[in-house]
Design a protein around this motif. Structure first.
Motif, PDB file in Angstrom:
ATOM      1  N   GLU A  88      31.221  37.239  38.565  1.00 30.91           N
ATOM      2  CA  GLU A  88      32.048  37.297  37.422  1.00 30.91           C
ATOM      3  C   GLU A  88      33.507  37.512  37.885  1.00 30.91           C
ATOM      4  O   GLU A  88      34.523  37.004  37.368  1.00 30.91           O
ATOM      5  N   ALA A  89      33.536  38.497  38.587  1.00 33.18           N
ATOM      6  CA  ALA A  89      34.632  39.026  39.294  1.00 33.18           C
ATOM      7  C   ALA A  89      35.320  37.880  40.415  1.00 33.18           C
ATOM      8  O   ALA A  89      36.604  37.471  39.955  1.00 33.18           O
ATOM      9  N   PHE A  90      34.618  37.221  40.780  1.00 28.59           N
ATOM     10  CA  PHE A  90      35.049  36.085  41.781  1.00 28.59           C
ATOM     11  C   PHE A  90      35.507  34.861  40.772  1.00 28.59           C
ATOM     12  O   PHE A  90      36.511  34.245  41.030  1.00 28.59           O
ATOM     13  N   GLN A 133      32.024  33.639  51.424  1.00 30.28           N
ATOM     14  CA  GLN A 133      31.794  34.916  50.492  1.00 30.28           C
ATOM     15  C   GLN A 133      31.411  34.602  49.135  1.00 30.28           C
ATOM     16  O   GLN A 133      30.401  35.408  48.530  1.00 30.28           O
ATOM     17  N   LEU A 134      31.544  33.496  48.497  1.00 29.78           N
ATOM     18  CA  LEU A 134      30.933  33.019  47.472  1.00 29.78           C
ATOM     19  C   LEU A 134      29.398  32.781  47.658  1.00 29.78           C
ATOM     20  O   LEU A 134      28.599  33.287  46.743  1.00 29.78           O
ATOM     21  N   GLU A 135      29.368  32.237  48.718  1.00 26.69           N
ATOM     22  CA  GLU A 135      27.829  31.588  48.906  1.00 26.69           C
ATOM     23  C   GLU A 135      26.970  33.158  49.167  1.00 26.69           C
ATOM     24  O   GLU A 135      25.632  33.226  48.837  1.00 26.69           O
ATOM     25  N   ILE A 160      33.263  26.283  43.213  1.00 23.17           N
ATOM     26  CA  ILE A 160      34.803  26.421  43.387  1.00 23.17           C
ATOM     27  C   ILE A 160      35.333  25.052  42.989  1.00 23.17           C
ATOM     28  O   ILE A 160      36.489  25.217  42.373  1.00 23.17           O
ATOM     29  N   ALA A 161      34.799  23.859  42.927  1.00 20.80           N
ATOM     30  CA  ALA A 161      35.419  22.737  42.410  1.00 20.80           C
ATOM     31  C   ALA A 161      35.553  22.780  40.972  1.00 20.80           C
ATOM     32  O   ALA A 161      36.687  22.349  40.490  1.00 20.80           O
ATOM     33  N   TYR A 185      34.928  29.733  31.411  1.00 16.66           N
ATOM     34  CA  TYR A 185      34.433  29.378  32.464  1.00 16.66           C
ATOM     35  C   TYR A 185      33.445  30.159  33.136  1.00 16.66           C
ATOM     36  O   TYR A 185      32.404  29.845  34.047  1.00 16.66           O
ATOM     37  N   TRP A 186      33.387  31.396  32.909  1.00 10.72           N
ATOM     38  CA  TRP A 186      32.467  32.523  33.335  1.00 10.72           C
ATOM     39  C   TRP A 186      31.159  32.075  32.754  1.00 10.72           C
ATOM     40  O   TRP A 186      30.058  32.086  33.428  1.00 10.72           O
ATOM     41  N   ASP A 187      31.261  31.800  31.408  1.00  5.62           N
ATOM     42  CA  ASP A 187      29.996  31.372  30.761  1.00  5.62           C
ATOM     43  C   ASP A 187      29.315  30.205  31.491  1.00  5.62           C
ATOM     44  O   ASP A 187      28.066  29.976  31.679  1.00  5.62           O
ATOM     45  N   MET A 188      29.867  29.107  31.670  1.00  5.34           N
ATOM     46  CA  MET A 188      29.555  27.918  32.451  1.00  5.34           C
ATOM     47  C   MET A 188      29.027  28.244  33.829  1.00  5.34           C
ATOM     48  O   MET A 188      27.940  27.558  34.083  1.00  5.34           O
TER      49      MET A 188
END
Length: 195
Positions: A88-90, A133-135, A160-161, A185-188
């Motif tokens: 969520e923070a990312f 980092q996301l991975e 990311i896209a 977007y966080w929900d998605m």
């Protein structure tokens, strides 16, 4: 060649980068000449070489600065050890950071093809650092049972896209605030990677 009267390196150098950023984003790197950048800044074309070796160095410098700032913004987020909280923070950081820099984002994605091979490799290394980092967050979520992602690398690219795409349509003063868009977007994102 003499510096234009009233020109100062601590002022003119940043103005050169700002003008290049704006012109590259408006017209594309290939269509912009050093002469145009000089005209925008208000210096003679030859004077630009006091601030940059060439146009390629300007492009690379803009892209590298963007990636350095992105990685610094990411580093300000403390990892909690909870993959859901970290994702969520990312998500929210990525949207806020990129929304504040539309020209930089456009150049970072659309002008990669105009980098020399060496400069391309340097920018790709920085991009991979961010993607990794996301991975890592996604892999941690899979390990904890919070996420169901078959291929964390592909999920990373998809997230990311999706997040970067906000820049193509979001407008201040529109129907939703950036915070409201961030929540949607966080929900998605959560539903995309969740169980």
């Amino acid at each position: 060649m003499a510096r234009t009267q009233g020109s100062h390196s601590d002022i003119t150098g940043p103005r050169v980068r700002t003008a290049a950023l704006r012109l590259f984003a408006q017209h594309g790197y290939a269509a912009v000449s050093m002469r145009q950048i000089a005209r925008e800044v208000g210096v003679q074309a030859g004077a630009l070489y006091n601030y940059t070796p060439d146009k390629q160095s300007l492009l690379f410098g803009l892209m590298k600065q963007h990636m350095d700032e992105l990685l610094a913004a990411r580093a300000e987020l403390s990892a909690t050890g909870d993959a859901v909280t970290d994702l969520e923070a990312f998500t929210r950081m990525h949207i806020r950071f990129h929304r504040a820099r539309p020209e930089e984002v456009f150049i970072a994605y659309m002008e990669l093809r105009n980098l020399t091979a060496e400069n391309f490799d340097a920018i790709e290394t920085l991009r991979r650092t961010y993607e990794d980092q996301l991975e890592a967050i996604l892999r941690a979520g899979v390990a904890s049972g919070d996420f169901a992602v078959g291929d964390p690398k592909i999920a990373t690219m998809a997230v990311i896209a999706m997040l970067t795409g906000v820049n193509t349509w979001f407008r201040e003063g529109g129907r939703l605030s950036l915070d409201e868009v961030g929540q949607i977007y966080w929900d998605m994102v959560r539903k995309t990677v969740g169980r």
